[in-house]
Design a protein around this motif. Structure first.
Motif, PDB file in Angstrom:
ATOM      1  N   TRP A  72       1.083  22.285  85.581  1.00 40.96           N
ATOM      2  CA  TRP A  72       2.277  21.666  86.162  1.00 40.96           C
ATOM      3  C   TRP A  72       1.950  20.981  87.481  1.00 40.96           C
ATOM      4  N   MET A  73       0.940  21.493  88.188  1.00 41.61           N
ATOM      5  CA  MET A  73       0.502  20.814  89.412  1.00 41.61           C
ATOM      6  C   MET A  73      -0.094  19.459  89.090  1.00 41.61           C
ATOM      7  N   PHE A  74      -0.890  19.390  88.033  1.00 39.49           N
ATOM      8  CA  PHE A  74      -1.457  18.107  87.650  1.00 39.49           C
ATOM      9  C   PHE A  74      -0.385  17.173  87.092  1.00 39.49           C
ATOM     10  N   SER A  75       0.641  17.716  86.472  1.00 37.95           N
ATOM     11  CA  SER A  75       1.751  16.880  86.020  1.00 37.95           C
ATOM     12  C   SER A  75       2.465  16.241  87.208  1.00 37.95           C
ATOM     13  N   ALA A  76       2.669  17.033  88.263  1.00 33.78           N
ATOM     14  CA  ALA A  76       3.257  16.479  89.486  1.00 33.78           C
ATOM     15  C   ALA A  76       2.322  15.467  90.129  1.00 33.78           C
ATOM     16  N   LEU A  77       1.014  15.691  89.967  1.00 29.68           N
ATOM     17  CA  LEU A  77       0.037  14.771  90.533  1.00 29.68           C
ATOM     18  C   LEU A  77       0.143  13.383  89.910  1.00 29.68           C
ATOM     19  N   VAL A  78       0.439  13.322  88.612  1.00 33.57           N
ATOM     20  CA  VAL A  78       0.607  12.021  87.950  1.00 33.57           C
ATOM     21  C   VAL A  78       1.727  11.232  88.620  1.00 33.57           C
ATOM     22  N   ILE A  79       2.836  11.914  88.918  1.00 31.73           N
ATOM     23  CA  ILE A  79       3.969  11.244  89.569  1.00 31.73           C
ATOM     24  C   ILE A  79       3.585  10.783  90.970  1.00 31.73           C
ATOM     25  N   LEU A  80       2.846  11.609  91.689  1.00 30.07           N
ATOM     26  CA  LEU A  80       2.445  11.242  93.047  1.00 30.07           C
ATOM     27  C   LEU A  80       1.517  10.034  93.058  1.00 30.07           C
ATOM     28  N   ILE A  81       0.637   9.927  92.072  1.00 33.56           N
ATOM     29  CA  ILE A  81      -0.258   8.767  92.003  1.00 33.56           C
ATOM     30  C   ILE A  81       0.544   7.489  91.793  1.00 33.56           C
ATOM     31  N   VAL A  82       1.581   7.554  90.954  1.00 30.87           N
ATOM     32  CA  VAL A  82       2.443   6.378  90.739  1.00 30.87           C
ATOM     33  C   VAL A  82       3.169   6.014  92.027  1.00 30.87           C
ATOM     34  N   VAL A  83       3.681   7.022  92.736  1.00 33.48           N
ATOM     35  CA  VAL A  83       4.373   6.773  94.010  1.00 33.48           C
ATOM     36  C   VAL A  83       3.419   6.155  95.019  1.00 33.48           C
ATOM     37  N   GLN A  84       2.186   6.645  95.060  1.00 38.91           N
ATOM     38  CA  GLN A  84       1.205   6.113  95.999  1.00 38.91           C
ATOM     39  C   GLN A  84       0.917   4.646  95.732  1.00 38.91           C
ATOM     40  N   ASP A  85       0.729   4.283  94.471  1.00 39.80           N
ATOM     41  CA  ASP A  85       0.469   2.881  94.135  1.00 39.80           C
ATOM     42  C   ASP A  85       1.684   2.002  94.412  1.00 39.80           C
ATOM     43  N   THR A  86       2.880   2.575  94.319  1.00 36.63           N
ATOM     44  CA  THR A  86       4.100   1.799  94.569  1.00 36.63           C
ATOM     45  C   THR A  86       4.244   1.447  96.043  1.00 36.63           C
ATOM     46  N   PHE A  87       3.943   2.379  96.930  1.00 36.34           N
ATOM     47  CA  PHE A  87       4.166   2.170  98.352  1.00 36.34           C
ATOM     48  C   PHE A  87       2.942   1.621  99.079  1.00 36.34           C
ATOM     49  N   MET A  88       1.799   1.568  98.420  1.00 31.67           N
ATOM     50  CA  MET A  88       0.587   1.086  99.077  1.00 31.67           C
ATOM     51  C   MET A  88       0.556  -0.443  99.077  1.00 31.67           C
ATOM     52  N   CYS A  89       0.729  -1.045 100.239  1.00 32.52           N
ATOM     53  CA  CYS A  89       0.550  -2.489 100.413  1.00 32.52           C
ATOM     54  C   CYS A  89      -0.780  -2.683 101.125  1.00 32.52           C
ATOM     55  N   ARG A  90      -1.797  -3.031 100.375  1.00 38.25           N
ATOM     56  CA  ARG A  90      -3.140  -3.097 100.935  1.00 38.25           C
ATOM     57  C   ARG A  90      -3.271  -4.203 101.975  1.00 38.25           C
ATOM     58  N   TYR A  91      -2.542  -5.292 101.806  1.00 41.90           N
ATOM     59  CA  TYR A  91      -2.586  -6.368 102.799  1.00 41.90           C
ATOM     60  C   TYR A  91      -2.061  -5.854 104.144  1.00 41.90           C
ATOM     61  N   SER A  92      -0.978  -5.083 104.111  1.00 41.81           N
ATOM     62  CA  SER A  92      -0.414  -4.561 105.354  1.00 41.81           C
ATOM     63  C   SER A  92      -1.379  -3.606 106.041  1.00 41.81           C
ATOM     64  N   VAL A  93      -2.093  -2.798 105.255  1.00 45.34           N
ATOM     65  CA  VAL A  93      -3.060  -1.877 105.842  1.00 45.34           C
ATOM     66  C   VAL A  93      -4.194  -2.645 106.508  1.00 45.34           C
ATOM     67  N   TRP A  94      -4.725  -3.660 105.805  1.00 42.73           N
ATOM     68  CA  TRP A  94      -5.798  -4.463 106.403  1.00 42.73           C
ATOM     69  C   TRP A  94      -5.318  -5.187 107.656  1.00 42.73           C
ATOM     70  N   ALA A  95      -4.080  -5.692 107.612  1.00 44.18           N
ATOM     71  CA  ALA A  95      -3.545  -6.391 108.784  1.00 44.18           C
ATOM     72  C   ALA A  95      -3.412  -5.427 109.972  1.00 44.18           C
ATOM     73  N   SER A  96      -2.994  -4.202 109.708  1.00 44.71           N
ATOM     74  CA  SER A  96      -2.879  -3.228 110.796  1.00 44.71           C
ATOM     75  C   SER A  96      -4.254  -2.869 111.359  1.00 44.71           C
ATOM     76  N   LEU A  97      -5.252  -2.767 110.496  1.00 45.01           N
ATOM     77  CA  LEU A  97      -6.602  -2.464 110.975  1.00 45.01           C
ATOM     78  C   LEU A  97      -7.161  -3.620 111.788  1.00 45.01           C
ATOM     79  N   ASP A  98      -6.833  -4.852 111.414  1.00 42.30           N
ATOM     80  CA  ASP A  98      -7.297  -6.015 112.181  1.00 42.30           C
ATOM     81  C   ASP A  98      -6.662  -6.070 113.558  1.00 42.30           C
ATOM     82  N   ARG A  99      -5.393  -5.658 113.646  1.00 42.21           N
ATOM     83  CA  ARG A  99      -4.752  -5.668 114.943  1.00 42.21           C
ATOM     84  C   ARG A  99      -5.256  -4.564 115.850  1.00 42.21           C
TER      85      ARG A  99
END
Length: 232
Positions: A205-232
């Protein structure tokens, strides 16, 4: 990366909305490389423009989402990364499943299943690779995300070697297969349920919850924004 002529067809789309809500990326071929963004799929080059709230910058050629900022995305990604570390750590110590057939039963953990072939020297490399893909790589990615995003969320300068850490996290993303392992086990257990009695342990059941968390992570991850913050 290929330069393409100017074309203002890239548009912003609000979450769940149909029509375009405005132009946020224009295809250009200019000398200011710092303001350009390339589509990772078709190599079309655009001038990066920050989208409006709840909007996305979409490639006009292949419709890949290029920029998709979310409010408080950093805090949510940190929470998800912490949850991933806790879930995988607990899943390796608790029973994953228990199989009973013909009066005999056997229970194993995730790490025990991954290292099941380690008793044979010929299969030692396979056992280590499976353990790395379903346990160590996902944990390493979560720790790298925490290392990169925590200073940014706290409005502090990026951590030392944060760019290398985020680049490594992105390179490991195709090799993080904890959710693939969980889905594969679920399919396999459905097929053997007629031959033996299968009981799911806490780790399943922990790994089942992990599947949902991976989807949430990909949904909220804006890689351009992260790179822009690192550049600043």
């Amino acid at each position: 990366m290929t330069d393409t002529p100017s074309d203002p067809r890239a548009s912003a789309r609000g979450a769940g909305s149909g029509p375009a809500s405005g132009r946020v990326a224009n295809r250009v071929a200019g000398p200011d490389l710092a303001s350009l963004i390339a589509c990772p799929h078709c190599d079309a080059v655009y001038r990066a423009v920050q989208p409006a709230p709840r909007a996305r910058a979409v490639c006009a050629r292949c419709h890949t989402v290029l920029i998709a900022p979310h409010r408080q995305a950093g805090q949510r990604l940190i929470a998800v990364a912490l949850a991933v570390v806790v879930l995988i750590g607990a899943a390796t110590l608790t029973p994953f499943l228990r199989v009973e057939a013909g009066g005999m039963s056997n229970a194993t953990s995730v790490l025990g299943a991954a290292l099941a072939f380690s008793a044979r020297p010929m299969l030692m490399a396979l056992a280590l690779a499976v353990a790395a893909l379903i346990v160590f790589v996902p944990v390493l990615r979560a720790l790298l995300i925490l290392y990169v995003l925590t200073p940014i969320v706290l409005d502090r300068p990026p951590a030392r070697h944060a760019r290398r850490a985020f680049r490594l996290s992105e390179a490991l993303r195709p090799w993080s297969m904890a959710e693939v392992f969980a889905i594969g086990c679920a399919v396999a257990l459905v097929k053997i349920s007629d031959l033996a009695q299968v009981e799911f342990g806490p780790a399943f059941w922990m790994f089942s919850a992990l599947v949902i968390l991976i989807v949430v992570q990909d949904t909220f991850m804006c890689r351009y924004s992260v790179w822009a913050s690192l550049d600043r």
